[in-house]
Scaffold this motif. Structure first.
Motif, PDB file in Angstrom:
ATOM      1  N   PRO A  50       0.804  -1.234   0.000  1.00 16.84           N
ATOM      2  CA  PRO A  50       0.000   0.000   0.000  1.00 16.84           C
ATOM      3  C   PRO A  50       0.833   1.278   0.000  1.00 16.84           C
ATOM      4  O   PRO A  50       0.366   2.313  -0.464  1.00 16.84           O
ATOM      5  N   GLU A  51       2.058   1.210   0.473  1.00 17.41           N
ATOM      6  CA  GLU A  51       2.892   2.415   0.494  1.00 17.41           C
ATOM      7  C   GLU A  51       3.329   2.837  -0.903  1.00 17.41           C
ATOM      8  O   GLU A  51       3.747   3.973  -1.106  1.00 17.41           O
ATOM      9  N   THR A  52       3.208   1.948  -1.901  1.00 19.37           N
ATOM     10  CA  THR A  52       3.606   2.275  -3.270  1.00 19.37           C
ATOM     11  C   THR A  52       2.432   2.712  -4.139  1.00 19.37           C
ATOM     12  O   THR A  52       2.627   3.051  -5.299  1.00 19.37           O
ATOM     13  N   VAL A  53       1.227   2.704  -3.604  1.00 21.92           N
ATOM     14  CA  VAL A  53       0.033   3.023  -4.384  1.00 21.92           C
ATOM     15  C   VAL A  53       0.018   4.500  -4.746  1.00 21.92           C
ATOM     16  O   VAL A  53       0.209   5.370  -3.897  1.00 21.92           O
ATOM     17  N   GLU A  54      -0.214   4.738  -6.032  1.00 24.17           N
ATOM     18  CA  GLU A  54      -0.396   6.098  -6.532  1.00 24.17           C
ATOM     19  C   GLU A  54      -1.743   6.127  -7.252  1.00 24.17           C
ATOM     20  O   GLU A  54      -1.891   5.542  -8.319  1.00 24.17           O
ATOM     21  N   ILE A  55      -2.723   6.771  -6.640  1.00 28.71           N
ATOM     22  CA  ILE A  55      -4.067   6.807  -7.212  1.00 28.71           C
ATOM     23  C   ILE A  55      -4.083   7.781  -8.370  1.00 28.71           C
ATOM     24  O   ILE A  55      -3.723   8.943  -8.219  1.00 28.71           O
ATOM     25  N   LYS A  56      -4.514   7.290  -9.524  1.00 30.29           N
ATOM     26  CA  LYS A  56      -4.565   8.105 -10.742  1.00 30.29           C
ATOM     27  C   LYS A  56      -5.938   8.757 -10.927  1.00 30.29           C
ATOM     28  O   LYS A  56      -6.018   9.883 -11.386  1.00 30.29           O
ATOM     29  N   ALA A  57      -7.010   8.022 -10.617  1.00 28.35           N
ATOM     30  CA  ALA A  57      -8.359   8.567 -10.832  1.00 28.35           C
ATOM     31  C   ALA A  57      -9.367   7.823  -9.964  1.00 28.35           C
ATOM     32  O   ALA A  57      -9.219   6.636  -9.690  1.00 28.35           O
ATOM     33  N   PHE A  58     -10.378   8.563  -9.557  1.00 28.14           N
ATOM     34  CA  PHE A  58     -11.555   8.013  -8.880  1.00 28.14           C
ATOM     35  C   PHE A  58     -12.752   8.266  -9.781  1.00 28.14           C
ATOM     36  O   PHE A  58     -12.882   9.361 -10.338  1.00 28.14           O
ATOM     37  N   SER A  59     -13.634   7.303  -9.886  1.00 28.58           N
ATOM     38  CA  SER A  59     -14.892   7.585 -10.574  1.00 28.58           C
ATOM     39  C   SER A  59     -15.846   8.191  -9.550  1.00 28.58           C
ATOM     40  O   SER A  59     -15.648   8.054  -8.345  1.00 28.58           O
ATOM     41  N   ASP A  60     -16.868   8.853 -10.021  1.00 23.80           N
ATOM     42  CA  ASP A  60     -17.913   9.305  -9.126  1.00 23.80           C
ATOM     43  C   ASP A  60     -18.664   8.080  -8.633  1.00 23.80           C
ATOM     44  O   ASP A  60     -18.785   7.086  -9.351  1.00 23.80           O
ATOM     45  N   ALA A  61     -19.159   8.141  -7.416  1.00 29.62           N
ATOM     46  CA  ALA A  61     -19.959   7.036  -6.901  1.00 29.62           C
ATOM     47  C   ALA A  61     -21.220   6.930  -7.748  1.00 29.62           C
ATOM     48  O   ALA A  61     -21.938   7.910  -7.938  1.00 29.62           O
ATOM     49  N   ASP A  62     -21.468   5.745  -8.280  1.00 27.32           N
ATOM     50  CA  ASP A  62     -22.593   5.510  -9.171  1.00 27.32           C
ATOM     51  C   ASP A  62     -23.601   4.604  -8.471  1.00 27.32           C
ATOM     52  O   ASP A  62     -23.214   3.688  -7.746  1.00 27.32           O
ATOM     53  N   SER A  63     -24.871   4.832  -8.691  1.00 28.14           N
ATOM     54  CA  SER A  63     -25.927   4.039  -8.064  1.00 28.14           C
ATOM     55  C   SER A  63     -25.982   2.641  -8.665  1.00 28.14           C
ATOM     56  O   SER A  63     -25.750   2.455  -9.853  1.00 28.14           O
ATOM     57  N   VAL A  64     -26.314   1.685  -7.823  1.00 26.66           N
ATOM     58  CA  VAL A  64     -26.506   0.306  -8.256  1.00 26.66           C
ATOM     59  C   VAL A  64     -27.941  -0.074  -7.908  1.00 26.66           C
ATOM     60  O   VAL A  64     -28.398   0.154  -6.793  1.00 26.66           O
ATOM     61  N   PHE A  65     -28.627  -0.645  -8.874  1.00 26.74           N
ATOM     62  CA  PHE A  65     -30.005  -1.077  -8.669  1.00 26.74           C
ATOM     63  C   PHE A  65     -30.090  -2.578  -8.888  1.00 26.74           C
ATOM     64  O   PHE A  65     -29.618  -3.098  -9.899  1.00 26.74           O
ATOM     65  N   GLY A  66     -30.690  -3.271  -7.931  1.00 25.17           N
ATOM     66  CA  GLY A  66     -30.795  -4.722  -8.038  1.00 25.17           C
ATOM     67  C   GLY A  66     -29.433  -5.360  -7.837  1.00 25.17           C
ATOM     68  O   GLY A  66     -28.593  -4.866  -7.108  1.00 25.17           O
ATOM     69  N   ARG A  67     -29.234  -6.476  -8.516  1.00 25.96           N
ATOM     70  CA  ARG A  67     -27.956  -7.183  -8.401  1.00 25.96           C
ATOM     71  C   ARG A  67     -27.129  -7.071  -9.672  1.00 25.96           C
ATOM     72  O   ARG A  67     -26.158  -7.789  -9.848  1.00 25.96           O
TER      73      ARG A  67
END
Length: 180
Positions: A50-67
């Motif tokens: 985890p000390e080497t992780v470089e986050i490049k991008a996050f998506s916006d939280a998207d809704s999930v419906f059903g399964r």
């Protein structure tokens, strides 16, 4: 009532109203923001270094419906990414004729690809609900694109998907998609 008293009451009520609005706007626990924080914590718990992780991008939280956690378009993009990985593996191994069992980087890439395909197959098989019936809201999904290093110090590029519950408190399902 004196004019000064009216002004004081208006001032105090204005401060209370605007203070309440500010408090609820800034200090409320937004599930979309909480989903991002939980996804980031979960990513750090999932990777080997985890000390080497470089986050490049996050998506916006998207809704999930059903399964149905992933859409058809997302399945196609994941399958395309897996085909690119397969092409690279085939090039490096001469169509699996010359496999170097000492190549840790290639073995790790193949392992991540097989894990991603297994997760994709399990998620694609979950749609047991009728397509015409509206599905209830079941949670959130967040994608995190990142670069990290393996235990051996080899860099890799991936995308981790996190499916969270309604309140964005815990991860229901997660899987990694290797990227080139």
């Amino acid at each position: 009532m004196r004019p000064g008293m009216k002004l004081a009451i208006l001032l105090i009520s204005g401060v209370l109203i605007w203070g309440g609005i500010f408090f609820f706007a800034c200090c409320s626990n937004n599930p979309k923001e909480r989903a991002r924080l939980v996804a980031e914590k979960s990513l750090m718990a999932c990777v080997d270094c985890p000390e080497t992780v470089e986050i490049k991008a996050f998506s916006d939280a998207d809704s999930v419906f059903g399964r149905e956690y992933i859409t058809l378009d997302e399945r196609v993009s994941i399958a395309t990414a897996m085909m690119n990985i397969s092409s690279r593996v085939m090039e490096q191994t001469d169509n699996m004729e010359n496999i170097n069992f000492q190549d840790v980087e290639l073995a790790g890439l193949m392992e991540r690809q097989m894990s991603a395909m297994s997760a994709l197959r399990s998620l694609a098989g979950l749609s047991l609900e009728k397509p015409d019936k509206p599905k209830p809201f079941t949670g959130w999904k967040v994608k995190v694109e990142y670069e990290a290093k393996t235990i051996d110090g080899k860099p890799y590029h991936s995308e981790y998907w996190f499916i969270l519950d309604k309140d964005a408190d815990c991860v229901i399902k997660s899987f990694e998609i290797p990227l080139i």
